[in-house]
Design an enzyme around this catalytic site. Structure first.
Site, mmCIF file in Angstrom:
data_model
loop_
_atom_site.group_PDB
_atom_site.id
_atom_site.type_symbol
_atom_site.label_atom_id
_atom_site.label_comp_id
_atom_site.label_asym_id
_atom_site.label_seq_id
_atom_site.Cartn_x
_atom_site.Cartn_y
_atom_site.Cartn_z
ATOM 1 N N TYR A 142 0.873 -1.110 0.116
ATOM 2 C CA TYR A 142 0.273 0.047 0.185
ATOM 3 C C TYR A 142 0.829 1.295 0.003
ATOM 4 O O TYR A 142 0.362 2.133 -0.701
ATOM 5 C CB TYR A 142 -0.886 0.119 1.310
ATOM 6 C CG TYR A 142 -2.206 -0.577 0.902
ATOM 7 C CD1 TYR A 142 -2.389 -2.016 0.711
ATOM 8 C CD2 TYR A 142 -3.241 0.254 1.346
ATOM 9 C CE1 TYR A 142 -3.651 -2.410 0.591
ATOM 10 C CE2 TYR A 142 -4.658 -0.470 1.217
ATOM 11 C CZ TYR A 142 -4.834 -1.677 0.966
ATOM 12 O OH TYR A 142 -5.967 -2.327 0.788
ATOM 13 N N LYS A 192 2.791 -15.349 2.618
ATOM 14 C CA LYS A 192 3.207 -16.005 1.666
ATOM 15 C C LYS A 192 4.339 -16.419 1.554
ATOM 16 O O LYS A 192 5.241 -16.118 0.721
ATOM 17 C CB LYS A 192 2.600 -15.326 0.274
ATOM 18 C CG LYS A 192 2.542 -16.068 -1.118
ATOM 19 C CD LYS A 192 1.366 -16.869 -1.078
ATOM 20 C CE LYS A 192 1.565 -18.008 -2.505
ATOM 21 N NZ LYS A 192 0.572 -18.843 -2.628
ATOM 22 N N ASP A 224 -3.296 -18.268 0.531
ATOM 23 C CA ASP A 224 -4.155 -18.742 -0.114
ATOM 24 C C ASP A 224 -4.997 -20.034 0.695
ATOM 25 O O ASP A 224 -6.219 -20.120 0.469
ATOM 26 C CB ASP A 224 -3.611 -19.650 -1.627
ATOM 27 C CG ASP A 224 -2.380 -20.167 -1.261
ATOM 28 O OD1 ASP A 224 -1.857 -20.261 -0.093
ATOM 29 O OD2 ASP A 224 -1.794 -21.075 -2.140
ATOM 30 N N ASP A 248 -6.709 -6.721 4.198
ATOM 31 C CA ASP A 248 -7.608 -6.135 3.249
ATOM 32 C C ASP A 248 -8.663 -7.160 2.758
ATOM 33 O O ASP A 248 -9.898 -7.402 2.929
ATOM 34 C CB ASP A 248 -6.937 -5.192 2.113
ATOM 35 C CG ASP A 248 -8.124 -4.727 1.551
ATOM 36 O OD1 ASP A 248 -9.181 -4.186 2.191
ATOM 37 O OD2 ASP A 248 -8.179 -4.501 0.154
ATOM 38 N N ASP A 252 -12.508 -8.518 4.289
ATOM 39 C CA ASP A 252 -13.937 -8.724 3.307
ATOM 40 C C ASP A 252 -14.278 -10.070 3.353
ATOM 41 O O ASP A 252 -15.663 -10.244 3.368
ATOM 42 C CB ASP A 252 -13.588 -8.087 2.051
ATOM 43 C CG ASP A 252 -13.938 -6.703 1.945
ATOM 44 O OD1 ASP A 252 -14.068 -5.893 2.813
ATOM 45 O OD2 ASP A 252 -14.372 -6.289 0.873
HETATM 46 C C1 IPM Z 1 -10.738 -1.085 3.742
HETATM 47 C C2 IPM Z 1 -10.853 -0.474 2.330
HETATM 48 C C3 IPM Z 1 -9.616 0.438 2.107
HETATM 49 C C4 IPM Z 1 -8.203 -0.380 2.044
HETATM 50 C C5 IPM Z 1 -9.691 1.344 0.829
HETATM 51 C C6 IPM Z 1 -11.324 2.052 0.597
HETATM 52 C C7 IPM Z 1 -8.651 2.159 0.440
HETATM 53 O O1 IPM Z 1 -10.965 -1.454 1.365
HETATM 54 O O2 IPM Z 1 -10.589 -0.291 4.540
HETATM 55 O O3 IPM Z 1 -10.521 -2.165 3.729
HETATM 56 O O4 IPM Z 1 -8.134 -1.004 1.006
HETATM 57 O O5 IPM Z 1 -7.624 -0.385 3.006
HETATM 58 MG MG MG Z 2 -10.999 -3.207 2.440
#
Ligand code: IPM
Ligand code: MG
Length: 362
Positions: A142, A192, A224, A248, A252
């Site tokens: 990042y 990884k 993975d 990240d 999700d």
């Molecule tokens: C998160 C989001 C952010 C990230 C984006 C919006 C920059 O996906 O907070 O997980 O990638 O960290």
């Molecule tokens: Mg995210």
């Protein structure tokens, strides 16, 4: 009576609707426990761009730095989608993480018994899941350099750098082991290391740090495999420790276990006492002004603030128990609605949770 100063960054879209409910809940806590929360609003994201041509203005950073904690709603709206990358609302999120040195992102993925059926996965797989994902937030690909897009060998070439200093790995590992000590004393570090040098360093430093925590069981998993295990057998995990980009993606994925993004809070901690709390969902601009979004993720983020920033464990538990009671009583916003339940608006959900807080005995 101590006053806690909270920077209130509602952001864009439905951000204000959800932070309004979290403020309502914090006010009921201050009523009940005789503490004083002082809220100072500031702009972040698209709304800040509209006013200052900058999604993260200096006055917002200054306010955040001098506050005791930051509560954030969400940023982003389609109308900013064509702005240059440097001034997009998302840039403000990355910017505030870096400016406040918020290197430790805690994302709990909890499956509430009342909502087990909401998950697209079978109830027998997800029930009783309680994972804490600890994601490094200010390093990795990042923020790594060199990065860019340039001409090379007569064609365009894009590149980023996945990199970590050992000190960055050590401090996030420390957070993970400390959190695990308060939970089931298991850390699974995700990397990884079969392919990446940066992951081999990650694995070595995490192992070294684990020696300070002999009671915590450390395991390692390739990313993975972790992506598969999270949906195959989520109950095997207690704390998952990982880097910025893997965290990240995996956070999700883990959010799906609980059935709705609208339920999941987060905390981002630094070395100093300053920390930021926000729901993990986005700004849902299509739902703005309709009073329909789920405020629970933001309310639970406010609860995390009480626990991690102000050491108010009892008050934190009060909020969590009130949320649970409200769900048990059948109140549901549209994202978690099922037949036979009572459909409520954003503000009604906040009111129900508030009433439960005031009803629960001290
Ligand atoms: C998160 C989001 C952010 C990230 C984006 C919006 C920059 O996906 O907070 O997980 O990638 O960290
Ligand atoms: Mg995210």
């Amino acid at each position: 009576m101590k006053t806690y100063n909270i920077a209130l960054l509602a952001g864009d879209g439905t951000g204000k609707e959800v932070t309004d409910e979290a403020v309502k809940i914090l006010k009921s806590i201050s009523e009940k426990y005789n503490t004083d929360f002082n809220f100072e609003p500031a702009l972040i994201g698209g709304c800040a761009y509209d006013k200052y041509k900058n999604p993260l203005p200096d006055n917002t950073i200054d306010l955040a730095k001098k506050s005791d904690a930051v509560l954030l709603g969400a940023v982003g709206d389609w109308k900013y989608d064509n702005l240059p990358a440097q001034v997009r609302p998302e840039k403000a999120l990355l910017g505030i993480r870096k400016e406040l040195n918020l290197f430790a992102n805690l994302r709990p993925a909890i499956v509430y018994p009342e909502l087990t059926d909401l998950s697209p996965l079978k109830a027998e797989i997800v029930s009783d899941t309680d994972i804490m994902i600890i994601r490094e937030l200010t390093g990795d690909v990042y923020f790594g350099t060199p990065k860019g897009i340039e001409k090379k060998n007569n064609e365009l070439f894009g590149y980023n750098n996945m990199c970590y200093f050992e000190s960055e790995i050590r401090r996030i590992a420390q957070v993970a082991f400390k959190v695990a000590m308060q939970r089931n004393k298991k850390v699974c570090s995700v990397d990884k290391a079969n392919v990446l040098d940066v992951s081999r360093l990650w694995r070595d430093i995490v192992k070294e740090t684990s020696l300070e925590y002999p009671q915590v069981e450390l395991t390692n998993m390739y990313v993975d495999n972790a992506a598969m295990q999270i949906i195959r057998n989520p109950r095997q995990f207690d704390v998952i420790l990982t880097g910025n980009i893997f965290g990240d993606i995996l956070s999700d994925e883990a959010s799906i276990l609980s059935g709705s993004l609208g339920m999941l809070p987060s905390a981002s901690l630094s070395d100093s006492k300053l920390a930021l709390y926000e729901p993990i969902h986005g700004s849902a601009p299509d739902l703005k002004g309709k009073n329909v979004v789920n405020p629970i993720a933001t309310i639970l983020s406010a609860a995390m603030m009480l626990k991690y920033s102000f050491n108010m464990d009892k008050e934190h538990d009060d909020i969590v128990n009130s949320v649970r009671k409200t769900l048990k009583d059948g109140f549901r916003t549209q994202d978690i609605f099922q037949n036979g339940m009572k459909l409520v608006s954003t503000t009604e959900m906040g009111n129900q949770i508030k009433n439960n807080i005031l009803k629960l005995s001290e």
